[in-house]
Write a protein that holds these residues in place. Structure first.
Motif, PDB file in Angstrom:
ATOM      1  N   HIS A 200       0.835  -1.202   0.000  1.00 56.88           N
ATOM      2  CA  HIS A 200       0.000   0.000   0.000  1.00 56.88           C
ATOM      3  C   HIS A 200       0.871   1.253   0.000  1.00 56.88           C
ATOM      4  O   HIS A 200       0.579   2.230  -0.719  1.00 56.88           O
ATOM      5  N   SER A 248      -7.704 -12.757  -2.695  1.00 60.53           N
ATOM      6  CA  SER A 248      -8.561 -11.795  -1.995  1.00 60.53           C
ATOM      7  C   SER A 248      -7.752 -10.702  -1.314  1.00 60.53           C
ATOM      8  O   SER A 248      -8.211  -9.559  -1.211  1.00 60.53           O
ATOM      9  N   HIS A 252      -7.281  -5.884  -4.797  1.00 61.94           N
ATOM     10  CA  HIS A 252      -7.490  -4.431  -4.901  1.00 61.94           C
ATOM     11  C   HIS A 252      -6.200  -3.720  -5.302  1.00 61.94           C
ATOM     12  O   HIS A 252      -6.229  -2.713  -6.020  1.00 61.94           O
ATOM     13  N   LEU A 255      -5.679  -4.252  -9.056  1.00 62.92           N
ATOM     14  CA  LEU A 255      -6.574  -3.348  -9.789  1.00 62.92           C
ATOM     15  C   LEU A 255      -5.997  -1.943  -9.868  1.00 62.92           C
ATOM     16  O   LEU A 255      -5.995  -1.312 -10.934  1.00 62.92           O
ATOM     17  N   GLN A 256      -5.509  -1.450  -8.735  1.00 64.49           N
ATOM     18  CA  GLN A 256      -4.978  -0.088  -8.712  1.00 64.49           C
ATOM     19  C   GLN A 256      -3.698   0.031  -9.544  1.00 64.49           C
ATOM     20  O   GLN A 256      -3.509   1.019 -10.258  1.00 64.49           O
TER      21      GLN A 256
END
Length: 604
Positions: A200, A248, A252, A255-256
């Protein structure tokens, strides 16, 4: 000090009093114009953090560390910390304070605040250098994920604060960031949430670089976008390697990351063929920048993985603004693109730390783009420049065939291998099989490849037979000019197994599979050439027959009969298994000897 670290007073913590004393004395010396090192403060903070990190179950030590950190943060925010004081602290304290980040989420949040104070108050270019030095430091704490996380976050903010030479500053930091991200994530457990948190933070850096791009124009904008694209591909690869089996938890992030591709000028077709990677590397890497080029260790992994992710999930392809079906259809009809794509997929298949789930999807992708593709027509397309890459891909596929954890994946990998071999020109096919066979140290794999070669010889022989029967086809001379794998090269592969380069007959029983396959291949060649009154391979020449008899078959017979005789007298299970395993070898061996003896009699 150790006793004090374990104590927490309800009234006044002596460690807090000591910190306040050090800060007050040091600040006053700075204001008085004295040149005073912050080493005492740094040593004090590192003693606190080191003890707490080494004793995670000591609640007093953890509490003391958080209080010390909070007190230092408060000091930075207080009026006592003017610009001169903060500037003096900024050179040594970010690194020392960042070591607290691995203690708890509270400490990490507090360290983020401390780093923010320095970034807001100090020269951005100075902070850029300080963060680079701290992140690349060899004395990072053992549990470095928190330490690295706060420094990555610092970069994402510093990039936005830099006023000049944006591209150069980002380019200096990217190698440091990528190298440390790779090292740190590899040290974490696969199920560690800290790993996802690091990614992140890495994504935040990408967002910051994109924002910086908006400030630039012309060639600098192009260069920074190219650099951003390479960075995103690297992060995609590291994320896939670490979290590829846990969809899972990382979906995300995938995708980013995919959402950056249109902005960076990256297309799925350009990624899977490698052309976009080449373009971006040429834009970013100068000739003399070997060190920078070396940091792009996973760029091509990331390129091929990005397309595989898009093939697995429609939403990923949509985030990249791609039509996956159109990309795959283009690969199916364009052989050059297909060869390039097959070459790129080796980066997934050859990686020892790549999750099997992603290798499975890479094999499925191969099978799809090679479905219905016509066999290479000799002379129409030059394969030579792609051959090394294709050969490396096939070597990677053989590793999947050998080590995949389930039967279905092994079967699919073998099917993919056969299709790629069929796509290569006939003139190159035997060379490829020779490389795969001679570079392998697995008897089972060599046996598989020799059987595959026998199948190729059978198919070509059937094709030649059909040509002879069709009088409307080209003349015999024209047909004989077509490239063929029926050459003396196949006998060299038989010899490679039956008379190893290291000398002596092949070792038994460990090479039994390869020996049996080699004998079957030799028998097939001998029978086929004899039946067709041909001698394409030279197998029927008296010299080759004599060589096979004296140097391959007879030494092997001596070895096999000796092992069987030795084990027949034993009653244990191992001896019984050994004899049973050698029975097929013995049968084919004697048949080969009979055939050779017959041909030798005919030639006298």
């Amino acid at each position: 000090m150790a006793t004090e670290l374990r104590k927490t007073s309800s009234s006044a913590n002596p460690l807090l009093l000591r910190l306040q004393e050090i800060l007050s004395s040091w600040s006053q010396s700075i204001k008085d114009g004295e040149v005073n090192s912050a080493s005492e403060l740094v040593n004090f903070l590192e003693t606190i953090s080191t003890y707490a990190l080494s004793n995670p179950d000591d609640q007093d030590a953890q509490h003391n560390a958080f209080e010390i950190l909070s007190e230092f943060h408060s000091f930075l925010l207080s009026p006592a910390s003017d610009q001169e004081v903060i500037d003096a602290l900024s050179f040594d304290l970010p690194k020392a304070v960042s070591k607290f980040a691995g203690l708890s989420s509270q400490c990490l949040e507090s360290v983020d605040g401390v780093i923010d104070c320095f970034i807001v108050a100090c020269n951005p270019r100075d902070m850029h250098s300080i963060l680079c030095e701290a992140l690349g430091s060899v004395d990072r704490p053992h549990n470095a994920s928190g330490y690295v996380a706060v420094l990555l976050s610092g970069f994402s903010k510093v990039f936005l604060s830099i006023q000049r030479r944006h591209y150069e500053q980002v380019k200096v930091a990217i190698p440091v960031i990528l190298n440390v991200l790779k090292a740190t994530t590899s040290e974490l457990d696969d199920d560690d949430d800290e790993c996802i948190k690091l990614f992140h933070r890495a994504l935040e850096i990408a967002d910051s670089v994109k924002a910086v791009c908006a400030k630039l124009e012309g060639i600098l904008n192009e260069k920074l976008r190219a650099l951003l694209g390479l960075y995103v591909l690297q992060v995609m690869a590291l994320l896939s390697i670490k979290q590829g089996d846990k969809i899972s938890s990382c979906m995300h992030l995938v995708l980013q990351l995919s959402g950056f591709f249109p902005y960076c000028g990256l297309s799925y077709l350009g990624l899977i063929t490698g052309s976009d990677v080449d373009v971006k590397v040429n834009i970013v890497v100068e000739e003399e920048e070997d060190d920078f080029g070396s940091c792009l260790f996973y760029t091509r992994h990331g390129a091929s993985l990005s397309v595989i992710w898009g093939d697995i999930y429609d939403e990923v392809a949509q985030a990249a603004k791609e039509n996956m079906s159109a990309v795959k259809d283009e690969l199916k009809v364009n052989q050059t693109y297909r060869w390039q794509a097959l070459g790129m997929l080796k980066y997934i298949l050859a990686s020892t730390n790549m999750p099997w789930e992603l290798k499975k999807h890479a094999i499925s992708f191969m099978l799809f783009i090679t479905t219905g593709s016509s066999t290479q027509k000799d002379g129409l397309t030059d394969c030579s420049i792609y051959l090394p890459s294709l050969c490396a891909t096939m070597q990677a596929i053989t590793m999947v065939i050998m080590y995949a954890p389930n039967t279905e994946l092994r079967k699919n990998a073998f099917q993919a291998l056969k299709r790629i071999i069929a796509e290569t020109p006939t003139s190159e096919r035997l060379d490829i099989l020779e490389v795969l066979i001679t570079k392998s140290d697995s008897s089972s794999l060599i046996a598989i490849l020799l059987d595959l070669l026998r199948g190729e010889l059978f198919m070509e022989n059937c094709h030649r037979t059909s040509l002879r029967k069709d009088e409307t086809l080209p003349s015999e001379n024209e047909r004989n000019s077509v490239a063929s794998i029926w050459t003396g090269g196949v006998l060299k592969l038989v010899e490679f197994v039956l008379k190893p380069p290291v000398g002596g007959p092949p070792p038994f029983p460990e090479h039994g599979d390869a020996v049996l396959a080699s004998l079957n291949l030799y028998r097939y060649i001998l029978i086929t050439e004899s039946s067709g009154n041909t001698n394409y391979t030279g197998v029927l020449s008296r010299n080759n027959l004599q060589k096979a008899y004296n140097e391959w078959l007879m030494p092997l017979r001596t070895l096999v009969t000796g092992i069987i005789a030795e084990n027949k007298s034993e009653d244990d299970q191992f001896a019984i298994d050994t004899v049973c395993a050698l029975n097929p070898v013995e049968l084919v061996l004697y048949r080969c000897i009979e055939l050779v003896e017959e041909r030798l009699k005919q030639s006298t």
